[in-house]
Design a protein around this motif. Structure first.
Motif, mmCIF file in Angstrom:
data_model
loop_
_atom_site.group_PDB
_atom_site.id
_atom_site.type_symbol
_atom_site.label_atom_id
_atom_site.label_comp_id
_atom_site.label_asym_id
_atom_site.label_seq_id
_atom_site.Cartn_x
_atom_site.Cartn_y
_atom_site.Cartn_z
ATOM 1 N N ILE A 1 -10.942 1.989 10.293
ATOM 2 C CA ILE A 1 -9.602 1.936 9.700
ATOM 3 C C ILE A 1 -9.755 2.124 8.200
ATOM 4 N N ASN A 2 -9.366 3.290 7.720
ATOM 5 C CA ASN A 2 -9.352 3.531 6.278
ATOM 6 C C ASN A 2 -7.986 3.123 5.751
ATOM 7 N N PHE A 3 -7.971 2.565 4.547
ATOM 8 C CA PHE A 3 -6.698 2.153 3.951
ATOM 9 C C PHE A 3 -6.696 2.469 2.470
ATOM 10 N N ASP A 4 -5.501 2.637 1.936
ATOM 11 C CA ASP A 4 -5.351 2.883 0.510
ATOM 12 C C ASP A 4 -3.912 2.585 0.110
ATOM 13 N N GLY A 5 -3.731 2.434 -1.181
ATOM 14 C CA GLY A 5 -2.404 2.218 -1.732
ATOM 15 C C GLY A 5 -2.244 3.023 -3.004
ATOM 16 N N THR A 6 -1.012 3.301 -3.352
ATOM 17 C CA THR A 6 -0.712 3.985 -4.603
ATOM 18 C C THR A 6 0.515 3.341 -5.221
ATOM 19 N N TYR A 7 0.606 3.423 -6.544
ATOM 20 C CA TYR A 7 1.601 2.656 -7.284
ATOM 21 C C TYR A 7 2.289 3.531 -8.323
ATOM 22 N N ASP A 8 3.608 3.411 -8.414
ATOM 23 C CA ASP A 8 4.408 4.109 -9.423
ATOM 24 C C ASP A 8 5.030 3.047 -10.328
ATOM 25 N N ARG A 9 4.428 2.857 -11.492
ATOM 26 C CA ARG A 9 4.864 1.817 -12.423
ATOM 27 C C ARG A 9 6.291 2.061 -12.927
ATOM 28 N N GLN A 10 6.634 3.316 -13.195
ATOM 29 C CA GLN A 10 7.961 3.633 -13.736
ATOM 30 C C GLN A 10 9.081 3.266 -12.776
ATOM 31 N N ARG A 11 8.861 3.503 -11.502
ATOM 32 C CA ARG A 11 9.907 3.196 -10.505
ATOM 33 C C ARG A 11 9.688 1.843 -9.835
ATOM 34 N N ASN A 12 8.599 1.166 -10.190
ATOM 35 C CA ASN A 12 8.253 -0.130 -9.597
ATOM 36 C C ASN A 12 8.237 -0.045 -8.069
ATOM 37 N N GLU B 1 3.673 2.715 4.633
ATOM 38 C CA GLU B 1 4.826 1.870 4.309
ATOM 39 C C GLU B 1 5.085 1.986 2.819
ATOM 40 N N ASN B 2 6.353 2.035 2.456
ATOM 41 C CA ASN B 2 6.743 2.014 1.048
ATOM 42 C C ASN B 2 7.182 0.603 0.694
ATOM 43 N N HIS B 3 6.930 0.205 -0.553
ATOM 44 C CA HIS B 3 7.220 -1.154 -1.000
ATOM 45 C C HIS B 3 7.979 -1.113 -2.320
ATOM 46 N N LYS B 4 8.879 -2.060 -2.501
ATOM 47 C CA LYS B 4 9.595 -2.215 -3.771
ATOM 48 C C LYS B 4 9.194 -3.546 -4.382
ATOM 49 N N GLY B 5 9.152 -3.591 -5.703
ATOM 50 C CA GLY B 5 8.919 -4.854 -6.396
ATOM 51 C C GLY B 5 7.486 -5.350 -6.382
ATOM 52 N N VAL B 6 6.533 -4.514 -6.036
ATOM 53 C CA VAL B 6 5.124 -4.906 -6.076
ATOM 54 C C VAL B 6 4.686 -4.859 -7.538
ATOM 55 N N PRO B 7 4.044 -5.906 -8.054
ATOM 56 C CA PRO B 7 3.803 -6.007 -9.492
ATOM 57 C C PRO B 7 2.733 -5.087 -10.084
ATOM 58 N N SER B 8 1.825 -4.536 -9.258
ATOM 59 C CA SER B 8 0.726 -3.755 -9.839
ATOM 60 C C SER B 8 0.055 -2.882 -8.782
ATOM 61 N N ALA B 9 -0.760 -1.947 -9.270
ATOM 62 C CA ALA B 9 -1.569 -1.123 -8.369
ATOM 63 C C ALA B 9 -2.562 -2.004 -7.611
ATOM 64 N N PHE B 10 -3.087 -2.998 -8.286
ATOM 65 C CA PHE B 10 -4.030 -3.936 -7.692
ATOM 66 C C PHE B 10 -3.397 -4.657 -6.497
ATOM 67 N N GLU C 1 1.552 10.933 -0.857
ATOM 68 C CA GLU C 1 2.656 11.757 -0.350
ATOM 69 C C GLU C 1 3.792 10.900 0.193
ATOM 70 N N SER C 2 3.458 9.803 0.822
ATOM 71 C CA SER C 2 4.494 8.899 1.327
ATOM 72 C C SER C 2 5.343 8.358 0.188
ATOM 73 N N LEU C 3 4.695 7.990 -0.905
ATOM 74 C CA LEU C 3 5.423 7.481 -2.066
ATOM 75 C C LEU C 3 6.250 8.588 -2.718
ATOM 76 N N LYS C 4 5.675 9.772 -2.918
ATOM 77 C CA LYS C 4 6.393 10.895 -3.524
ATOM 78 C C LYS C 4 7.651 11.251 -2.746
ATOM 79 N N ARG C 5 7.524 11.262 -1.428
ATOM 80 C CA ARG C 5 8.623 11.690 -0.566
ATOM 81 C C ARG C 5 9.544 10.537 -0.140
ATOM 82 N N SER C 6 9.166 9.317 -0.505
ATOM 83 C CA SER C 6 9.895 8.126 -0.046
ATOM 84 C C SER C 6 10.031 8.121 1.473
ATOM 85 N N GLU C 7 8.948 8.487 2.136
ATOM 86 C CA GLU C 7 8.922 8.540 3.597
ATOM 87 C C GLU C 7 7.881 7.564 4.134
#
Length: 176
Positions: A23-34, A55-64, A145-151
């Protein structure tokens, strides 16, 4: 006088036993849009995708924190699918170290790590290991891509349409 040089170690995909799921996993963060996105990709010994999920998330405080969420999602997926002998891989070294540590984490992601450790007992014979981003490309691409497309997606036996070309190119080269 002899000069010692460190040989560059070739990273190669090693075929796990047939019962092992990676199971590979990763996350990405957009600070401007939080906003952020986390992704998992579960594959078998032949590198075939069993499940891909974002999954897309709102209100996550950081990339970490996003990386911590991704590791937690990988753990929850393994438990829900009753994966025994799973191997989870992520490219954020500090998160992997915190997941492997026996000490209580007091950082701003401590709650995620504590929850992770509570779930760990339900996920039998599982290892969490750091891998270079170059070997975590599929999960990384999906998250971006999930974050870019909001999908968001949950696909069984498949990858999303935006990642098919990436997957085809990497399938033969990407270590896991």
């Amino acid at each position: 006088m002899r000069t010692l040089t460190k040989a560059k170690e070739a990273v190669e995909w090693k075929q796990p036993m047939r019962t092992i799921i990676k199971i590979n996993f990763d996350g990405t963060y957009d600070r401007q849009r939080n906003r952020s996105a986390s992704c998992i990709v579960a594959r078998d010994a032949e590198r075939e995708v069993l499940v891909s999920k974002s999954e897309n998330h709102k209100g996550v405080p950081s990339a970490f924190a996003t990386e911590a969420i991704a590791s937690h999602r990988a753990m929850r997926f393994g438990i829900r699918e009753r994966v025994v002998g799973g191997r989870s891989r992520g490219d954020e070294l500090t998160i992997i170290q915190k997941c492997q540590s026996q000490y209580q984490d007091k950082s701003h992601i401590g709650a995620y790590i504590q929850n992770f450790h509570q779930l760990k007992g339900c996920f039998q014979a599982t290892t969490f290991k750091h891998v270079p981003r170059s070997t975590n490309g599929l999960a990384h691409t999906f998250a971006i891509e999930s974050l870019k497309r909001s999908e968001e997606f949950y696909l069984v036996g498949s990858v999303s349409s935006f990642a098919r070309s990436h997957f085809a190119a990497k399938k033969t080269r990407e270590p896991n």
